[in-house]
Scaffold this active site. Sequence first.
Site, mmCIF file in Angstrom:
data_model
loop_
_atom_site.group_PDB
_atom_site.id
_atom_site.type_symbol
_atom_site.label_atom_id
_atom_site.label_comp_id
_atom_site.label_asym_id
_atom_site.label_seq_id
_atom_site.Cartn_x
_atom_site.Cartn_y
_atom_site.Cartn_z
ATOM 1 N N ASP A 67 0.819 -1.206 0.000
ATOM 2 C CA ASP A 67 0.000 0.000 0.000
ATOM 3 C C ASP A 67 0.858 1.264 0.000
ATOM 4 O OD1 ASP A 67 -2.244 -1.545 -0.063
ATOM 5 O OD2 ASP A 67 -2.796 -1.252 2.041
ATOM 6 N N GLY A 68 2.045 1.202 0.635
ATOM 7 C CA GLY A 68 2.928 2.362 0.646
ATOM 8 C C GLY A 68 3.398 2.736 -0.751
ATOM 9 N N ASN A 140 -5.317 8.553 1.342
ATOM 10 C CA ASN A 140 -5.721 7.889 2.581
ATOM 11 C C ASN A 140 -6.126 8.861 3.674
ATOM 12 O OD1 ASN A 140 -5.636 5.207 1.900
ATOM 13 N ND2 ASN A 140 -3.913 4.687 3.210
ATOM 14 N N LYS A 168 -8.769 16.588 23.270
ATOM 15 C CA LYS A 168 -7.570 16.281 24.046
ATOM 16 C C LYS A 168 -7.224 14.826 23.725
ATOM 17 C CE LYS A 168 -7.926 19.435 27.988
ATOM 18 N NZ LYS A 168 -6.572 20.010 27.756
ATOM 19 N N ASP A 170 -3.988 12.034 21.659
ATOM 20 C CA ASP A 170 -2.640 11.872 21.116
ATOM 21 C C ASP A 170 -2.554 12.375 19.683
ATOM 22 O OD1 ASP A 170 -1.866 10.757 23.480
ATOM 23 O OD2 ASP A 170 -1.688 8.704 22.722
ATOM 24 N N THR A 181 -9.824 2.117 6.009
ATOM 25 C CA THR A 181 -9.335 0.775 6.371
ATOM 26 C C THR A 181 -7.860 0.815 6.765
ATOM 27 O OG1 THR A 181 -8.909 0.327 4.029
ATOM 28 C CG2 THR A 181 -10.995 -0.474 4.948
ATOM 29 N N TYR A 183 -5.035 3.689 8.997
ATOM 30 C CA TYR A 183 -4.752 4.167 10.345
ATOM 31 C C TYR A 183 -6.041 4.437 11.127
ATOM 32 C CZ TYR A 183 -1.914 6.771 13.831
ATOM 33 O OH TYR A 183 -1.275 7.212 14.960
ATOM 34 N N SER A 184 -7.036 5.003 10.465
ATOM 35 C CA SER A 184 -8.300 5.303 11.131
ATOM 36 C C SER A 184 -8.945 4.050 11.702
ATOM 37 C CB SER A 184 -9.259 5.997 10.152
ATOM 38 O OG SER A 184 -10.516 6.247 10.752
ATOM 39 N N LEU A 185 -8.912 2.954 10.944
ATOM 40 C CA LEU A 185 -9.476 1.690 11.423
ATOM 41 C C LEU A 185 -8.727 1.207 12.665
ATOM 42 C CD1 LEU A 185 -11.385 -0.743 11.029
ATOM 43 C CD2 LEU A 185 -9.648 -1.726 9.509
#
Length: 283
Positions: A67-68, A140, A168, A170, A181, A183-185
């Site tokens: 994917d990268g 993405n 508030k 990270d 699908t 980082y959010s996942l």
Amino acid sequence: MRFGFLVRRGNPESSGLAEALAGCLRERRVDVIFVNDYGETPPAGYDSAAGARVAAQIDVLVSLGGDGTFLHGASLVGDLDVPLLGLNFGTLGFLTPYTASEARAAVIDAVEGRLELKERMRLDVTLRQGGRSESHGALNEAVITQRGVPHLLDLSASLNGESIATYKADGLIMSTPTGSTAYSLAAGGPILTPDLEAIVLTPICPHTLTNRPLVVRADQALSVTNVSRESASLTVDGLWSRDVEYGDVVEVRKSSKPLRVFRPRSSFFGILRQKLSWGERKA
């Protein structure tokens, strides 16, 4: 017709297959050019150039990697209306659905017009720092995270000028349906089907547990201001990064230029079942 090749570094199989596919295209009188400033060294006997130059002179870009590598390819051709074909040599491959065994047939089908094209929504991400601004496209996500020593960030989000909340956390992820699908996942965000036009706002480890992921319409303007005492970092698709100081604003909008991709043979839900092991019982 001209095909470009973008090949992940460190995988002899992908490099060998790229050369074999290039030879197959030559037999069909299709010109081939390799990207030479990313990934593997191009094979002898083929034209090569920097990615931006390759993108400007091709009809199709073939990405061989994970994917990268696909995201890097998207950054090259996303604004140029050049379709992207992903061949999977990575570890997960949500964006690169064609396997090595399917690669030759997929490339031939692309040449002969038998592969359907689909559009994937992209984002225009702008960082405003005083009177200066920088922009970058995202397939993405755009991510605001801690920089250096871990600490809670205070990130004030608004939609069309109306305040959402000051998170508030990270960090904060603003993703496309394609990125839902990724980082959010992993941060607890929802999965969106890729045909939707929406933006997912997902807090990373929020201090207030009621701060849940939020889905908004893509035709609205989302902005996030760093109101923390500490600096943060903005990263777009893992490819482009900038520091975000106090008072800096990150603006996210739907791009007017979607990415054109070749539709996988498997359905979206078939890919989810395969990649996420949905419906499987493991001892």
